[in-house]
Design an enzyme around this catalytic site. Structure first.
Site, PDB file in Angstrom:
ATOM      1  N   CYS A 130       0.842  -1.196   0.000  1.00 28.30           N
ATOM      2  CA  CYS A 130       0.000   0.000   0.000  1.00 28.30           C
ATOM      3  C   CYS A 130       0.878   1.246   0.000  1.00 28.30           C
ATOM      4  O   CYS A 130       1.698   1.432   0.894  1.00 28.30           O
ATOM      5  CB  CYS A 130      -0.927   0.033   1.217  1.00 28.30           C
ATOM      6  SG  CYS A 130      -1.915   1.538   1.227  1.00 28.30           S
ATOM      7  N   GLY A 218      -7.005   1.456 -12.274  1.00 32.71           N
ATOM      8  CA  GLY A 218      -7.927   1.600 -13.397  1.00 32.71           C
ATOM      9  C   GLY A 218      -7.271   1.281 -14.732  1.00 32.71           C
ATOM     10  O   GLY A 218      -6.080   0.947 -14.795  1.00 32.71           O
TER      11      GLY A 218
END
Ligand SMILES: Cc1cc2nc3c(=O)[nH]c(=O)nc-3n(C[C@H](O)[C@H](O)[C@H](O)COP(=O)(O)OP(=O)(O)OC[C@H]3O[C@@H](n4cnc5c(N)ncnc54)[C@H](O)[C@@H]3O)c2cc1C
Ligand SMILES: Cc1cc2nc3c(=O)[nH]c(=O)nc-3n(C[C@H](O)[C@H](O)[C@H](O)COP(=O)(O)O)c2cc1C
Ligand code: FES
Lengths: 307, 316
Positions: A130, A218
């Site tokens: 992360c 995305g």
């Protein structure tokens, strides 16, 4: 009839499609929009030992064909997850992997130990990638030594349940970090997490996100993710006989197939679910259609079939 | 706050009835739902919202894009966009009409201007929790600023139809006359806001530049009204939507006057359905948010727990 089932980590999956961590809640958040049981597998939002509020706002910004986020692993924490979500998870007929996050190795180990005893949990995904938290996260995921240490420690706590290690693409050579995870006992690799990125407000000349940087996800990242999956497949996973979960920008069955040809055994879908809440179910259905149209009797025959 | 009704929301196809400009800045988009979508939206409440899939819409001819948006609307869009309802009409069991009013402000709202009758649109909803008006109140004061008007106009109509016992007042503010999102105020000879006055709502208007109604801020106008008029505070309710600085001022004013107040907040929303945690709203810890950490404040989700919040729980 085409067979789109996949053998993955000793599980017989209905299809190769998983939800991606952090984009589909803890289990039933999408139940108004799709049949959760139709998934190949489910990966939860990252769970940390204590609840996390997450970063200051703004936490997301849209970009052309993608978005950056710096949510900061906001989650309800281990105790509430066990109390509120595990009973619901037990009602579903889908393999659930818990994504693990922490600031120290001990944090990861404690969450893993606490959850390993539950039958309703199929396995774990170790998030050492992360980009949006100060301690833990990506700091574990860029140094091969640190990866080996955390992977082997957490692996000991899983009571024999499979563990996927989720890699960051924000490194010079992802095969080095992938190899470190495999050496230390990773049962599978998932890649990629988001790419560290920035969006600037040109009026104020400040970063749009309060965290300044965020992770890009995305369709914008898909070709890079496909390349990295293929690289890790050839250089690490295939020689070691370890499966890959491919992700990054998947929106359609064709995207999924591209990842499988590159070397992924299974895939997960993140950002696309924000646009179409039933994206995962639709992709699985379209995979079946694709196989029928192309006369592919077994979808798994495509894995790593890049010419 | 009431629970989401489980089987009521979903992704539905809507058909565009019309999509027409209101003055220079706004459009009114009217959508027709049939089947399950009609049933779901028939139950929707003022203050809830929907999410429109915009990434399949085309870009208008460059000459049809307002000049200041031409450059920025060249980028691609991906995520759905949230909009409040301005009106919902149940025609019959199989047909519900939902109207929104949108400000043309960026890449996706520019694309939305190309929608024409018969076009199909993917819509998620109804989402979030709307305004809740309990029976102890006999006076409702509506406060709206600019693009916050649509849900307030909706709740005004809802109250007129469903709560004949309450007195309704509206305080509406905007930057200028042209920024009032009403068809009636776009006319040169407009005297007031017919959409509200014609249904019996006593309406006060302010514009920042004084081009319509009183000059100044809507919260100041309300403050003046509250000092000049006697109200029973615990029988009064304020419902509001607008820019955050306005809502913050309103919340202070309401606290001073001891009036229950609900504010509808906006956040950038990546998903709109409780998945991504992008839309956090900082609230007092006692109001039990998503990530309670024994700290004094916690986060709730604007899309799921809101967008309507009690003004006292919000950390401004
Ligand atoms: C619950 C809710 C209800 C809303 N109801 C309405 C409505 O009834 N009518 C209406 O015109 N608008 C409404 N909005 C705001 C609307 O969603 C945004 O204006 C729209 O998403 C802008 O999209 P764009 O691509 O045209 O602009 P972008 O290019 O994305 O952005 C243009 C500008 O708008 C701002 N913006 C973008 N998204 C949002 C957002 N979600 N909230 C606030 N500002 C934003 C950006 O920061 C930027 O300054 C609502 C927002 C929320 C959260
Ligand atoms: C809003 C958001 C939150 C995310 N949260 C997590 C998380 O908690 N843990 C994690 O391992 N990955 C998280 N991710 C990364 C995704 O799981 C995924 O790796 C990445 O988004 C790429 O896939 P996509 O392009 O399909 O979204 C998050 C991504 C987004 C967009
Ligand atoms: S917008 Fe994704 S959780 Fe609210």
């Amino acid at each position: 009839m085409s067979d789109i089932s996949i053998d993955f980590l000793g599980l017989k999956l209905k299809n190769p499609v998983f939800t991606a961590s952090g984009t589909c809640g803890y289990i039933d958040e999408l139940s108004d929009y799709m049949d959760i049981n139709s998934l190949g597998g489910f990966i939860t939002k990252s769970i940390s030992i204590k609840p996390r509020m997450g970063n200051k706002l703004p936490r997301v910004a849209e970009t052309s064909c993608g978005m950056i986020n710096a949510i900061g692993l906001a989650n309800i924490g281990l105790d509430r997850f066990v109390k509120e979500k595990l009973p619901i998870i037990a009602e579903y007929d889908v393999p659930v992997f818990v994504n693990l996050a922490g600031e120290t190795i001990d944090d990861y180990v404690r969450v893993t130990e606490a959850l390993a005893e539950y039958d309703s949990i199929a396995g774990f995904e170790l998030n050492i990638s992360c980009p949006n938290v100060k301690a833990g996260g990506i700091t574990f995921g860029t140094d091969p030594k640190a990866i080996e240490k955390i992977t082997s420690e957490v692996k000991k706590a899983t009571s024999g349940k499979p563990m996927i290690v989720k890699l960051t693409p924000t490194v010079t050579d992802i095969s080095v970090t992938a190899q470190a995870a495999v050496n230390a006992g990773a049962d599978a690799l998932s890649l990629v997490n988001t790419f560290t990125a920035m969006v600037i407000d040109i009026e104020t000349r400040k970063p749009v996100l309060a965290n300044r940087t965020g992770g890009l996800s995305g369709p914008a990242i898909k070709p890079i993710a496909v390349y990295l999956v293929n690289k890790v497949y050839n250089e690490v996973a295939k020689p070691a006989g370890i499966p890959i979960m491919g992700l990054g920008g998947i929106q359609s069955a064709s995207d999924c197939i591209e990842f499988m040809i590159a070397g992924a055994s299974v895939v997960s879908v993140g950002t696309a679910t924000f646009v179409d809440p039933n994206a995962t179910q639709r992709i699985a259905e379209d995979l079946r259609e694709y196989c029928k149209r192309k006369n592919i009797s077994k979808l798994s025959s495509l894995i790593g079939s890049l010419e | 706050m009431c629970e989401n009704h489980k089987d009521n929301k979903g992704v539905f196809l809507a058909q565009v009835r019309y999509n027409e400009p209101i003055g220079d800045y706004y459009y009114r988009l009217s959508l027709e739902f049939s089947g399950k979508g009609a049933a779901s939206f028939a139950k929707a409440k003022p203050g809830q919202f929907l999410e429109i899939k915009v990434n399949t819409l085309s870009t208008p001819a460059i000459s049809d894009i307002p000049e200041h948006l031409r450059d920025t609307s060249r980028r691609n869009v991906l995520l759905r966009r949230p909009f409040s309802f301005v009106d919902i009409q149940t025609v019959d069991e199989n047909k519900t009409v939902v109207d929104i009013i949108y400000l043309v402000t960026g890449a996706s709202t520019v694309r939305m201007t190309t929608l024409s009758p018969q076009d199909e649109l993917s819509v998620t909803g109804p989402l979030g929790n709307g305004f809740s008006i309990d029976n102890s109140k006999d006076c409702v004061i509506l406060v709206a600023g600019g693009v916050g008007v649509p849900p307030i106009e909706h709740v005004a109509n809802w109250l007129v139809q469903n709560r004949k016992d309450v007195k309704i007042l509206a305080f509406i503010g905007a930057r200028s006359k042209a920024h009032l999102p009403f068809a009636s105020t776009q006319r040169a000879d407009a005297k007031g806001i017919e959409e509200l006055e014609s249904i019996g709502v006593e309406t006060f208007v302010t514009t920042d530049d004084g081009s319509f109604g009183d000059s100044g801020f809507v919260t100041d106008r309300l403050s003046k009204w509250l000092s000049a008029n006697k109200i029973v505070a615990d029988k009064t309710l304020i419902l509001s939507c607008g820019p955050e600085p306005m809502l913050k001022n309103l919340s202070k004013l309401a606290e001073k006057s001891n009036i229950d107040t609900q504010v509808s907040l906006e956040r950038i929303m990546a998903c709109g359905i409780g998945l991504c945690q992008s839309c956090a709203v900082e609230v007092n810890a006692e109001s039990k948010g998503q990530t309670n950490n024994n700290t004094e404040t916690t986060y709730k989700l604007c899309c799921k727990d809101g967008p309507v919040f009690n003004s006292k729980e919000v950390i401004w």
